[in-house]
Design a protein around this motif. Sequence first.
Motif, PDB file in Angstrom:
ATOM      1  N   GLY A 184       0.805  -1.221   0.000  1.00  0.00           N
ATOM      2  CA  GLY A 184       0.000   0.000   0.000  1.00  0.00           C
ATOM      3  C   GLY A 184       0.835   1.266   0.000  1.00  0.00           C
ATOM      4  N   ARG A 185       0.172   2.371   0.115  1.00  0.00           N
ATOM      5  CA  ARG A 185       0.832   3.676   0.059  1.00  0.00           C
ATOM      6  C   ARG A 185       1.628   3.940   1.339  1.00  0.00           C
ATOM      7  NH1 ARG A 185      -3.910   7.681  -2.328  1.00  0.00           N
ATOM      8  NH2 ARG A 185      -4.216   6.588  -4.315  1.00  0.00           N
ATOM      9  N   GLY A 186       2.601   4.820   1.193  1.00  0.00           N
ATOM     10  CA  GLY A 186       3.368   5.237   2.366  1.00  0.00           C
ATOM     11  C   GLY A 186       4.458   4.275   2.776  1.00  0.00           C
ATOM     12  N   THR A 187       4.686   3.214   2.002  1.00  0.00           N
ATOM     13  CA  THR A 187       5.740   2.246   2.350  1.00  0.00           C
ATOM     14  C   THR A 187       6.994   2.538   1.535  1.00  0.00           C
ATOM     15  OG1 THR A 187       4.892   0.725   0.665  1.00  0.00           O
ATOM     16  CG2 THR A 187       4.107   0.426   2.920  1.00  0.00           C
ATOM     17  N   ASN A 188       8.131   2.155   2.083  1.00  0.00           N
ATOM     18  CA  ASN A 188       9.401   2.379   1.408  1.00  0.00           C
ATOM     19  C   ASN A 188      10.108   1.038   1.224  1.00  0.00           C
ATOM     20  OD1 ASN A 188      11.771   3.315   0.374  1.00  0.00           O
ATOM     21  ND2 ASN A 188      12.521   4.228   2.259  1.00  0.00           N
ATOM     22  N   HIS A 189       9.945   0.452   0.044  1.00  0.00           N
ATOM     23  CA  HIS A 189      10.569  -0.836  -0.227  1.00  0.00           C
ATOM     24  C   HIS A 189      11.624  -0.725  -1.330  1.00  0.00           C
ATOM     25  CE1 HIS A 189       6.979  -0.419  -2.815  1.00  0.00           C
ATOM     26  NE2 HIS A 189       7.722  -0.983  -3.729  1.00  0.00           N
ATOM     27  N   VAL A 190      11.988   0.493  -1.675  1.00  0.00           N
ATOM     28  CA  VAL A 190      12.983   0.720  -2.732  1.00  0.00           C
ATOM     29  C   VAL A 190      14.315   0.082  -2.366  1.00  0.00           C
ATOM     30  CG1 VAL A 190      14.274   2.478  -4.005  1.00  0.00           C
ATOM     31  CG2 VAL A 190      11.852   2.834  -3.485  1.00  0.00           C
ATOM     32  N   TYR A 191      14.669   0.168  -1.085  1.00  0.00           N
ATOM     33  CA  TYR A 191      15.953  -0.345  -0.617  1.00  0.00           C
ATOM     34  C   TYR A 191      16.083  -1.836  -0.916  1.00  0.00           C
ATOM     35  CZ  TYR A 191      19.891  -1.029   2.599  1.00  0.00           C
ATOM     36  OH  TYR A 191      21.118  -1.324   3.134  1.00  0.00           O
ATOM     37  N   ASP A 192      15.063  -2.616  -0.557  1.00  0.00           N
ATOM     38  CA  ASP A 192      15.096  -4.059  -0.789  1.00  0.00           C
ATOM     39  C   ASP A 192      15.106  -4.386  -2.277  1.00  0.00           C
ATOM     40  OD1 ASP A 192      15.134  -4.617   1.894  1.00  0.00           O
ATOM     41  OD2 ASP A 192      12.956  -4.775   2.057  1.00  0.00           O
ATOM     42  N   LEU A 193      14.403  -3.584  -3.056  1.00  0.00           N
ATOM     43  CA  LEU A 193      14.376  -3.818  -4.494  1.00  0.00           C
ATOM     44  C   LEU A 193      15.742  -3.563  -5.119  1.00  0.00           C
ATOM     45  CD1 LEU A 193      10.930  -2.190  -5.381  1.00  0.00           C
ATOM     46  CD2 LEU A 193      11.472  -4.601  -5.116  1.00  0.00           C
ATOM     47  N   LEU A 194      16.459  -2.573  -4.606  1.00  0.00           N
ATOM     48  CA  LEU A 194      17.813  -2.303  -5.087  1.00  0.00           C
ATOM     49  C   LEU A 194      18.736  -3.483  -4.779  1.00  0.00           C
ATOM     50  CD1 LEU A 194      18.187   1.463  -4.087  1.00  0.00           C
ATOM     51  CD2 LEU A 194      18.228   0.553  -6.417  1.00  0.00           C
ATOM     52  N   LEU A 195      18.630  -4.001  -3.572  1.00  0.00           N
ATOM     53  CA  LEU A 195      19.441  -5.166  -3.193  1.00  0.00           C
ATOM     54  C   LEU A 195      19.116  -6.369  -4.076  1.00  0.00           C
ATOM     55  CD1 LEU A 195      19.471  -5.078   0.721  1.00  0.00           C
ATOM     56  CD2 LEU A 195      21.420  -4.762  -0.800  1.00  0.00           C
ATOM     57  N   ASN A 196      17.846  -6.549  -4.380  1.00  0.00           N
ATOM     58  CA  ASN A 196      17.411  -7.655  -5.216  1.00  0.00           C
ATOM     59  C   ASN A 196      18.008  -7.530  -6.622  1.00  0.00           C
ATOM     60  OD1 ASN A 196      15.859  -9.957  -5.986  1.00  0.00           O
ATOM     61  ND2 ASN A 196      14.327  -8.609  -6.881  1.00  0.00           N
ATOM     62  N   SER A 197      17.915  -6.331  -7.188  1.00  0.00           N
ATOM     63  CA  SER A 197      18.456  -6.100  -8.531  1.00  0.00           C
ATOM     64  C   SER A 197      19.974  -6.235  -8.549  1.00  0.00           C
ATOM     65  CB  SER A 197      18.064  -4.696  -9.027  1.00  0.00           C
ATOM     66  OG  SER A 197      16.672  -4.596  -9.207  1.00  0.00           O
ATOM     67  N   LEU A 198      20.616  -5.774  -7.469  1.00  0.00           N
ATOM     68  CA  LEU A 198      22.069  -5.883  -7.372  1.00  0.00           C
ATOM     69  C   LEU A 198      22.506  -7.348  -7.382  1.00  0.00           C
ATOM     70  CD1 LEU A 198      24.952  -4.934  -6.866  1.00  0.00           C
ATOM     71  CD2 LEU A 198      24.387  -4.667  -4.440  1.00  0.00           C
ATOM     72  N   GLU A 199      21.834  -8.171  -6.607  1.00  0.00           N
ATOM     73  CA  GLU A 199      22.215  -9.582  -6.534  1.00  0.00           C
ATOM     74  C   GLU A 199      21.995 -10.283  -7.872  1.00  0.00           C
ATOM     75  OE1 GLU A 199      22.047 -13.272  -3.384  1.00  0.00           O
ATOM     76  OE2 GLU A 199      20.686 -11.583  -3.119  1.00  0.00           O
ATOM     77  N   LEU A 200      20.909  -9.944  -8.554  1.00  0.00           N
ATOM     78  CA  LEU A 200      20.649 -10.541  -9.867  1.00  0.00           C
ATOM     79  C   LEU A 200      21.728 -10.156 -10.869  1.00  0.00           C
ATOM     80  CD1 LEU A 200      16.765 -10.085 -10.232  1.00  0.00           C
ATOM     81  CD2 LEU A 200      18.007 -12.229  -9.980  1.00  0.00           C
ATOM     82  N   ASN A 201      22.049  -8.855 -10.930  1.00  0.00           N
ATOM     83  CA  ASN A 201      23.072  -8.384 -11.868  1.00  0.00           C
ATOM     84  C   ASN A 201      24.443  -8.977 -11.538  1.00  0.00           C
ATOM     85  OD1 ASN A 201      22.146  -6.286 -13.947  1.00  0.00           O
ATOM     86  ND2 ASN A 201      21.132  -5.566 -12.103  1.00  0.00           N
ATOM     87  N   ARG A 202      24.726  -9.068 -10.257  1.00  0.00           N
ATOM     88  CA  ARG A 202      26.005  -9.629  -9.819  1.00  0.00           C
ATOM     89  C   ARG A 202      26.124 -11.096 -10.237  1.00  0.00           C
ATOM     90  NH1 ARG A 202      28.319 -12.273  -5.238  1.00  0.00           N
ATOM     91  NH2 ARG A 202      30.385 -11.437  -4.704  1.00  0.00           N
ATOM     92  N   THR A 203      25.083 -11.873  -9.982  1.00  0.00           N
ATOM     93  CA  THR A 203      25.099 -13.294 -10.325  1.00  0.00           C
ATOM     94  C   THR A 203      25.250 -13.498 -11.830  1.00  0.00           C
ATOM     95  OG1 THR A 203      23.721 -13.856  -8.413  1.00  0.00           O
ATOM     96  CG2 THR A 203      23.798 -15.459 -10.206  1.00  0.00           C
ATOM     97  N   ASN A 204      24.486 -12.730 -12.616  1.00  0.00           N
ATOM     98  CA  ASN A 204      24.561 -12.840 -14.077  1.00  0.00           C
ATOM     99  C   ASN A 204      25.976 -12.554 -14.577  1.00  0.00           C
ATOM    100  OD1 ASN A 204      21.816 -13.321 -14.055  1.00  0.00           O
ATOM    101  ND2 ASN A 204      21.261 -11.206 -14.537  1.00  0.00           N
ATOM    102  N   THR A 205      26.603 -11.537 -14.004  1.00  0.00           N
ATOM    103  CA  THR A 205      27.947 -11.137 -14.426  1.00  0.00           C
ATOM    104  C   THR A 205      28.996 -12.166 -14.020  1.00  0.00           C
ATOM    105  OG1 THR A 205      27.334  -8.804 -14.204  1.00  0.00           O
ATOM    106  CG2 THR A 205      29.684  -9.313 -14.287  1.00  0.00           C
ATOM    107  N   LEU A 206      28.919 -12.608 -12.778  1.00  0.00           N
ATOM    108  CA  LEU A 206      29.940 -13.531 -12.263  1.00  0.00           C
ATOM    109  C   LEU A 206      29.887 -14.900 -12.928  1.00  0.00           C
ATOM    110  CD1 LEU A 206      30.117 -12.645  -8.460  1.00  0.00           C
ATOM    111  CD2 LEU A 206      31.343 -11.664 -10.401  1.00  0.00           C
ATOM    112  N   ARG A 207      28.749 -15.275 -13.460  1.00  0.00           N
ATOM    113  CA  ARG A 207      28.673 -16.522 -14.221  1.00  0.00           C
ATOM    114  C   ARG A 207      29.562 -16.440 -15.465  1.00  0.00           C
ATOM    115  NH1 ARG A 207      22.122 -17.362 -13.980  1.00  0.00           N
ATOM    116  NH2 ARG A 207      22.043 -18.452 -11.968  1.00  0.00           N
ATOM    117  N   VAL A 208      29.481 -15.299 -16.154  1.00  0.00           N
ATOM    118  CA  VAL A 208      30.300 -15.117 -17.361  1.00  0.00           C
ATOM    119  C   VAL A 208      31.785 -15.060 -16.988  1.00  0.00           C
ATOM    120  CG1 VAL A 208      30.696 -13.695 -19.392  1.00  0.00           C
ATOM    121  CG2 VAL A 208      28.398 -13.850 -18.432  1.00  0.00           C
TER     122      VAL A 208
END
Length: 225
Positions: A184-208
């Motif tokens: 709902g409104r008034g919540t701040n979940h941007v921080y967790d989403l950044l961590l999620n995207s960081l881990e995905l990008n990191r994993t994709n890169t480190l595989r290569v």
Amino acid sequence: MKKINKIIVPIICITCIALGFTAGYLFNSKSINTEDAIQKENTSANNVISASSTTSKNEEKKNELPENELPFDLYKSFLVNPSGKIVDKVNDNPIDKIYYEKYINAKSLKEEQDVLADWIEAYENEFENAVDVFNSIVKEKSDIDSNISSSELVAIMDKYSDYCSDYTESTAKLAYGFEEFYLGRGTNHVYDLLLNSLELNRTNTLRVVECIYFLHGDYSWEIND
């Protein structure tokens, strides 16, 4: 004479019984002392084993890697026949060193989020560089006797590259949209989403990068510390 025999026989019987009790007592006493000695030896041996085991465990703890302090799990190989040394090298990379230092020195939540965003971008750029390096190395090794040609492997890597970009973006959108709806409104979940995207990008890169280490023995990171 008969009277004397009547007296002697009971005396002899009594004496034999007494000797029997005495022998039994001495035997039992010796047996108990032997059991006590054996028990003491076993206890001493167990103490030595316990002390040795404790020492061994302490030595194992000393040899263990330090606990991961990064804001995400360490990379684990996706290959069937991985190399522990290569995985260690991949995890010990300059991108994490640079941005983790900035991350822990951030003075506010806004600064932390900015660092995470830059961290994500650094891995996105490194991913593109790693794919180019991988394709270049594979083309140089086109004479390898294999069931798959270098051109086929390059094509697979290119598909992986496109898939990773789409998957990371769609995952971020799904997570953001769902949490906006659910929390709902008034919540701040941007921080967790950044961590999620960081881990995905990191994993994709480190595989290569892991594959490059296998093919080439080393990898020159685009970003240097």
